[in-house]
Design a protein around this motif. Structure first.
Motif, PDB file in Angstrom:
ATOM      1  N   PHE A 206     -19.951  30.996 -49.447  1.00 51.62           N
ATOM      2  CA  PHE A 206     -19.371  32.335 -49.577  1.00 51.62           C
ATOM      3  C   PHE A 206     -17.857  32.239 -49.771  1.00 51.62           C
ATOM      4  CE2 PHE A 206     -18.241  36.608 -47.882  1.00 51.62           C
ATOM      5  CZ  PHE A 206     -19.170  37.388 -48.560  1.00 51.62           C
ATOM      6  N   THR A 207     -17.250  31.342 -49.007  1.00 50.89           N
ATOM      7  CA  THR A 207     -15.803  31.135 -49.104  1.00 50.89           C
ATOM      8  C   THR A 207     -15.426  30.552 -50.462  1.00 50.89           C
ATOM      9  OG1 THR A 207     -15.659  30.789 -46.713  1.00 50.89           O
ATOM     10  CG2 THR A 207     -13.822  29.977 -48.051  1.00 50.89           C
ATOM     11  N   GLU A 208     -16.201  29.574 -50.908  1.00 47.12           N
ATOM     12  CA  GLU A 208     -15.936  28.964 -52.217  1.00 47.12           C
ATOM     13  C   GLU A 208     -16.006  30.003 -53.334  1.00 47.12           C
ATOM     14  OE1 GLU A 208     -17.883  25.643 -55.285  1.00 47.12           O
ATOM     15  OE2 GLU A 208     -18.841  26.060 -53.364  1.00 47.12           O
ATOM     16  N   ALA A 209     -16.939  30.924 -53.212  1.00 45.30           N
ATOM     17  CA  ALA A 209     -17.164  31.890 -54.286  1.00 45.30           C
ATOM     18  C   ALA A 209     -16.219  33.084 -54.236  1.00 45.30           C
ATOM     19  CB  ALA A 209     -18.614  32.387 -54.237  1.00 45.30           C
ATOM     20  N   LEU A 210     -15.797  33.493 -53.018  1.00 47.94           N
ATOM     21  CA  LEU A 210     -15.200  34.824 -52.911  1.00 47.94           C
ATOM     22  C   LEU A 210     -13.956  34.937 -52.042  1.00 47.94           C
ATOM     23  CD1 LEU A 210     -18.596  36.669 -52.434  1.00 47.94           C
ATOM     24  CD2 LEU A 210     -17.072  37.004 -54.377  1.00 47.94           C
ATOM     25  N   TYR A 211     -13.395  33.854 -51.562  1.00 38.07           N
ATOM     26  CA  TYR A 211     -12.311  33.960 -50.576  1.00 38.07           C
ATOM     27  C   TYR A 211     -11.189  34.887 -51.048  1.00 38.07           C
ATOM     28  CZ  TYR A 211      -8.676  32.921 -47.244  1.00 38.07           C
ATOM     29  OH  TYR A 211      -7.709  33.049 -46.282  1.00 38.07           O
ATOM     30  N   ASP A 212     -10.714  35.701 -50.105  1.00 37.97           N
ATOM     31  CA  ASP A 212      -9.603  36.607 -50.373  1.00 37.97           C
ATOM     32  C   ASP A 212      -8.743  36.698 -49.121  1.00 37.97           C
ATOM     33  OD1 ASP A 212      -8.462  39.618 -50.277  1.00 37.97           O
ATOM     34  OD2 ASP A 212      -8.678  38.985 -52.360  1.00 37.97           O
ATOM     35  N   GLU A 213      -7.443  36.553 -49.282  1.00 33.01           N
ATOM     36  CA  GLU A 213      -6.558  36.519 -48.120  1.00 33.01           C
ATOM     37  C   GLU A 213      -6.525  37.841 -47.362  1.00 33.01           C
ATOM     38  OE1 GLU A 213      -2.354  37.481 -50.455  1.00 33.01           O
ATOM     39  OE2 GLU A 213      -2.783  35.456 -49.734  1.00 33.01           O
ATOM     40  N   HIS A 214      -6.782  38.955 -48.054  1.00 36.08           N
ATOM     41  CA  HIS A 214      -6.813  40.245 -47.365  1.00 36.08           C
ATOM     42  C   HIS A 214      -7.986  40.330 -46.386  1.00 36.08           C
ATOM     43  CE1 HIS A 214      -4.286  41.412 -50.863  1.00 36.08           C
ATOM     44  NE2 HIS A 214      -3.711  42.197 -49.967  1.00 36.08           N
ATOM     45  N   LEU A 215      -8.985  39.497 -46.605  1.00 33.64           N
ATOM     46  CA  LEU A 215     -10.193  39.520 -45.779  1.00 33.64           C
ATOM     47  C   LEU A 215     -10.399  38.178 -45.089  1.00 33.64           C
ATOM     48  CD1 LEU A 215     -12.501  41.250 -48.410  1.00 33.64           C
ATOM     49  CD2 LEU A 215     -11.629  42.300 -46.317  1.00 33.64           C
ATOM     50  N   SER A 216      -9.323  37.485 -44.804  1.00 31.53           N
ATOM     51  CA  SER A 216      -9.438  36.113 -44.290  1.00 31.53           C
ATOM     52  C   SER A 216     -10.312  36.028 -43.043  1.00 31.53           C
ATOM     53  CB  SER A 216      -8.049  35.541 -44.002  1.00 31.53           C
ATOM     54  OG  SER A 216      -7.343  36.361 -43.077  1.00 31.53           O
ATOM     55  N   ARG A 217     -10.297  37.074 -42.207  1.00 29.67           N
ATOM     56  CA  ARG A 217     -11.107  37.028 -40.988  1.00 29.67           C
ATOM     57  C   ARG A 217     -12.601  36.978 -41.313  1.00 29.67           C
ATOM     58  NH1 ARG A 217     -14.109  40.160 -37.872  1.00 29.67           N
ATOM     59  NH2 ARG A 217     -14.308  39.585 -35.669  1.00 29.67           N
ATOM     60  N   TRP A 218     -13.019  37.632 -42.396  1.00 28.20           N
ATOM     61  CA  TRP A 218     -14.437  37.637 -42.752  1.00 28.20           C
ATOM     62  C   TRP A 218     -14.941  36.243 -43.119  1.00 28.20           C
ATOM     63  CZ3 TRP A 218     -15.461  42.513 -46.328  1.00 28.20           C
ATOM     64  CH2 TRP A 218     -15.327  43.674 -45.553  1.00 28.20           C
ATOM     65  N   PHE A 219     -14.022  35.331 -43.416  1.00 33.19           N
ATOM     66  CA  PHE A 219     -14.420  33.997 -43.851  1.00 33.19           C
ATOM     67  C   PHE A 219     -14.349  32.965 -42.724  1.00 33.19           C
ATOM     68  CE2 PHE A 219     -13.221  36.329 -47.621  1.00 33.19           C
ATOM     69  CZ  PHE A 219     -14.191  35.974 -48.541  1.00 33.19           C
ATOM     70  N   THR A 220     -13.891  33.373 -41.533  1.00 31.16           N
ATOM     71  CA  THR A 220     -13.929  32.483 -40.376  1.00 31.16           C
ATOM     72  C   THR A 220     -15.353  32.455 -39.828  1.00 31.16           C
ATOM     73  OG1 THR A 220     -13.459  34.239 -38.773  1.00 31.16           O
ATOM     74  CG2 THR A 220     -11.554  33.128 -39.797  1.00 31.16           C
ATOM     75  N   PRO A 221     -15.722  31.440 -39.042  1.00 31.51           N
ATOM     76  CA  PRO A 221     -17.084  31.414 -38.480  1.00 31.51           C
ATOM     77  C   PRO A 221     -17.433  32.681 -37.705  1.00 31.51           C
ATOM     78  CG  PRO A 221     -16.052  29.270 -38.231  1.00 31.51           C
ATOM     79  CD  PRO A 221     -14.987  30.185 -38.764  1.00 31.51           C
ATOM     80  N   GLU A 222     -16.506  33.157 -36.865  1.00 36.50           N
ATOM     81  CA  GLU A 222     -16.788  34.357 -36.066  1.00 36.50           C
ATOM     82  C   GLU A 222     -16.839  35.606 -36.941  1.00 36.50           C
ATOM     83  OE1 GLU A 222     -14.273  32.257 -35.520  1.00 36.50           O
ATOM     84  OE2 GLU A 222     -15.160  31.098 -33.864  1.00 36.50           O
ATOM     85  N   GLY A 223     -15.891  35.703 -37.859  1.00 32.24           N
ATOM     86  CA  GLY A 223     -15.846  36.874 -38.729  1.00 32.24           C
ATOM     87  C   GLY A 223     -17.038  36.945 -39.667  1.00 32.24           C
ATOM     88  N   PHE A 224     -17.471  35.794 -40.169  1.00 30.38           N
ATOM     89  CA  PHE A 224     -18.613  35.768 -41.076  1.00 30.38           C
ATOM     90  C   PHE A 224     -19.890  36.149 -40.331  1.00 30.38           C
ATOM     91  CE2 PHE A 224     -21.967  33.516 -43.532  1.00 30.38           C
ATOM     92  CZ  PHE A 224     -21.779  34.149 -44.752  1.00 30.38           C
ATOM     93  N   ARG A 225     -20.020  35.667 -39.099  1.00 26.61           N
ATOM     94  CA  ARG A 225     -21.180  36.048 -38.287  1.00 26.61           C
ATOM     95  C   ARG A 225     -21.189  37.555 -38.048  1.00 26.61           C
ATOM     96  NH1 ARG A 225     -20.784  34.088 -32.416  1.00 26.61           N
ATOM     97  NH2 ARG A 225     -19.422  35.915 -32.405  1.00 26.61           N
ATOM     98  N   SER A 226     -20.016  38.125 -37.769  1.00 26.94           N
ATOM     99  CA  SER A 226     -19.930  39.570 -37.541  1.00 26.94           C
ATOM    100  C   SER A 226     -20.280  40.348 -38.806  1.00 26.94           C
ATOM    101  CB  SER A 226     -18.517  39.950 -37.081  1.00 26.94           C
ATOM    102  OG  SER A 226     -18.229  39.384 -35.820  1.00 26.94           O
ATOM    103  N   LEU A 227     -19.789  39.863 -39.946  1.00 27.83           N
ATOM    104  CA  LEU A 227     -20.096  40.518 -41.217  1.00 27.83           C
ATOM    105  C   LEU A 227     -21.590  40.438 -41.507  1.00 27.83           C
ATOM    106  CD1 LEU A 227     -18.976  41.855 -43.810  1.00 27.83           C
ATOM    107  CD2 LEU A 227     -18.719  39.558 -44.768  1.00 27.83           C
TER     108      LEU A 227
END
Length: 276
Positions: A206-227
């Protein structure tokens, strides 16, 4: 007359609920709304069920739907005029060829998220990051499907394309959230016993395909689990079938008794054959 139902906040655990504001008759439309994001189930798409890439409206006619389900290309449905599919209105993305039911849906997708997610000539390239992500999801989440990683991808793409990114981030944050333990339970239900390793693989892809600094938390392990849990909690599977819409329209036809009996018998046998 006012709306038949209204949304009310229940609690942080349950989020919002829908409450009737008056007596509702059988068959009455309670409310109609557009989803914030929607996406066809990936196995469903792989099995060639053709649906609008934006609103998920069926693209195949009722007859084509029945032919595909039966594996019988010679099948002819009576009363074809009762099919609501308008193929003359269908449009496709000129770059990646995904299909839409109308110019309005194509434009809406383009304006909200498709500029980010359009694969262009890489649509069939298995090494493209988005295709790798989708293939990994299919290998983890077999039918019957209950969610799609592409809902999350469209959330990210929506924010990436938006002029007012904070507005969209706030809008997504208003959905019902869960505690860490509840999030793990939801992820476990979606991915099975190996969910922790699978979730990390999905996060990396997901990070490789879509990383965006405005949403950096969504790409952390905890943030991705929450998403992931947010989509699992708030996502809603829907079914779109041109065949069922045709049947519903046929049910409303005013026919002589003999024709009605013949049509009903045809439809009953059709469903029996499909279920075999």
């Amino acid at each position: 007359a006012g709306a038949a139902a209204e949304a009310r906040f229940i609690s942080s655990a349950k989020g919002k609920g829908l409450f009737a504001t008056k007596n509702i008759r059988k068959g009455e439309t309670v409310f109609v709304e557009r989803p914030v994001v929607s996406s066809q189930f990936l196995w469903n798409a792989l099995y060639n069920y053709r649906a609008c890439d934006h609103c998920l409206r069926a693209l195949e006619t009722a007859e084509e739907n029945a032919q595909r389900l039966l594996g019988k290309s010679s099948l002819v449905l009576p009363h074809p005029e009762q099919c609501s599919i308008r193929k003359d209105l269908h449009q496709q993305c000129p770059r990646c060829q995904v299909m839409y039911c109308s110019a309005e849906c194509r434009q809406a997708a383009l304006e909200q998220y498709h500029q980010v997610l359009c694969l262009g000539p890489s649509r069939d390239d298995p090494t493209h990051p988005l295709n790798k992500l989708q293939e990994a999801w299919r290998n983890m989440h077999y039918p019957p499907e209950t969610s799609s990683i592409m809902l999350m991808a469209r959330m990210v793409a929506t924010v990436k394309q938006a002029k007012d990114k904070e507005w969209w981030i706030k809008a997504f944050s208003q959905f019902c959230n869960k505690t860490a333990n509840e999030e793990e339970e939801i992820v476990h239900k979606l991915l099975g016993d190996k969910f922790k390793g699978q979730l990390e693989l999905l996060r990396l892809l997901f990070t490789e395909a879509l990383y965006d600094e405005h949403l950096s938390r969504w790409f952390t392990p905890e943030g991705f689990r929450s998403l992931f849990a947010l989509v699992g909690t708030n996502g809603q599977g829907i079914g779109t079938s041109s065949l069922s819409q045709w049947v519903h329209a046929c049910d409303a036809l005013d026919l002589p008794m003999l024709q009605r009996e013949e049509l009903d018998a045809f439809i009953d046998q059709l469903y029996k054959d499909i279920e075999k």
